[in-house]
Design an enzyme around this catalytic site. Sequence first.
Site, PDB file in Angstrom:
ATOM      1  N   LYS A  27       0.866  -1.181   0.000  1.00 61.07           N
ATOM      2  CA  LYS A  27       0.000   0.000   0.000  1.00 61.07           C
ATOM      3  C   LYS A  27       0.900   1.227   0.000  1.00 61.07           C
ATOM      4  O   LYS A  27       1.565   1.517   1.002  1.00 61.07           O
ATOM      5  CB  LYS A  27      -0.921  -0.003   1.214  1.00 61.07           C
ATOM      6  N   ARG A  87      -9.536  10.086  -7.060  1.00 70.01           N
ATOM      7  CA  ARG A  87     -10.509   9.223  -6.401  1.00 70.01           C
ATOM      8  C   ARG A  87     -11.909   9.813  -6.481  1.00 70.01           C
ATOM      9  O   ARG A  87     -12.892   9.095  -6.558  1.00 70.01           O
ATOM     10  CB  ARG A  87     -10.100   9.048  -4.935  1.00 70.01           C
TER      11      ARG A  87
END
Length: 510
Positions: A215, A235
Amino acid sequence: MLLAEVAAASAEIASASARLAKTRRLAILLNRVAADGDARLVAVTASWLSGELPQRQIGVGWAALRTLPPPATSATLTVADVDARFSRIGAVAGKGSRTARAGLVRDLFETATDAEQVFLRRLLSGELRQGALAGVMSDAIAEAAGIPAAEVRRAAMLAGALPTVAAAALTGGRPALAEFRLRAGRPVGPMLAQTASGVDDALQRLGGTAIFEAKLDGARVQIHRAGSAVSVYTRSLDDVTSRLPEVVAATLALPATDLIADAEAIALRPDGRPQRFQVTAARFGRKHPGDLEPLSVFFFDLLHLDGSDLLDLPTRDRLDALDALVPAARRVDRLVTADPAAAQNFLDRTLASGHEGVMAKSPSAPYEAGRRGSGWLKVKPVHTLDLVVLAVEWGSGRRTGTLSNIHLGARDPAGGFVMLGKTFKGMTDAMLAWQTERFTELAEGPTDGYVVRLRPEQVVEIAFDGVQGSTRYPGGMALRFARVVRYRDDKSPTEADTVDTVRALYERGG
DNA sequence: TTCCGACAGTGGGGTCGCAAT
DNA sequence: ATTGCGACCCCACTATCGGAA
């Protein structure tokens, strides 16, 4: 259609507690708008009542709404008129724009009744507080149009927007919804992740075997390529193509004509280790990239490739397609395992490389566009410190009347405390009630202001993700994602953690 | 009847661009 | 030059409703 009708519906929805009642009320309103036969008005209404403007942002925020003119006595504004006014406000630019915008906002509010002002103020400040946003609106569109909720939801994800789907559903019915398909160039709601407490928890929740991925602490990007045209979205589906030439170049280098991919953009140091998040954020936020801090891009999912939609395929199959397309150096590190020790080792190695943690993904789960699916879990280490509450702020919304947001201080060995940030997270209603009483007792001076200063006597255990540099706080540091674990009545402020401990953590890079 | 997934609400720090001071 | 504001990057957590089990 009058604005007053929309404002009244919003107020009724806010006062209902049952979600089904909210859905029903929204559906009635949508059908009323649709009866006018204007698709744009359906989209606008659906947008507003899910807390958004079709214009996305128009440069009006909380500060611009602080002082408003007295309300009108009769309701004359129409939905179409207000929508047009929002567009005009958003189009104002250049020198004098702030004043001009303020004038247009004043004109609008002067023309609005009291009830309409309340609605407009909530809508523009992003605090609709009606207990219904996109999720409930999606069900309401389905109910109003007589279409299965799942089909509306799916169309909304593929369209990356609810208002256009509302208009299509109510004017074109089910066939119109079927037209929404994945298409390179049209952003899709990104799949989000839930949190797991560790790799064991993740493995258990995913049924024994998981795909673990590094991540990276950068910014999520959704990359579209249609022939030689590449576009990059954040996003929240904002177009940031012009800011990220490196991402465009990396995408054009891939042997494909059409694709939609998920990736992370991140600034790396010359040695390949990640920069602090703030470095990536600075570069990412810059409209004109210049020659500072190049961004690297690492792909981790593939939703569409050369005419084939992949998002309903299991993760393992999508990743096979990704691996065949993108060179390993441009992908995030990955390990597929059912072995907790191997998973832990992968997490440890990833953290040692300077990354944020790992993602754990179900090999068999599809890509759940726009949802916080159970097929993706994030695992990040959590730090904790015992800090002292220096002050507290009165809450708003459902926290009105409670002392909510606490100011956190670390002990200074030289005397006193150094503030490191605030938090309102992790408090149950019982804790809120307790701390309101406790902090009223500890108040050092008046309690009627927004901030209530306290005698530094209450110790609180705080969880957080890391320490970041700060220009706001006196120690030059602030906690990232601080949240309350518990109040510690077994500790006195003299036993609280010191600012030296925090600084050591900061200098270690986390 | 109980459980749990999805959603809404309540805000946190940092950074940029831009207008106003 | 500095400040204030809006927008958006990263986000955690709890309460609630209602369908699933």
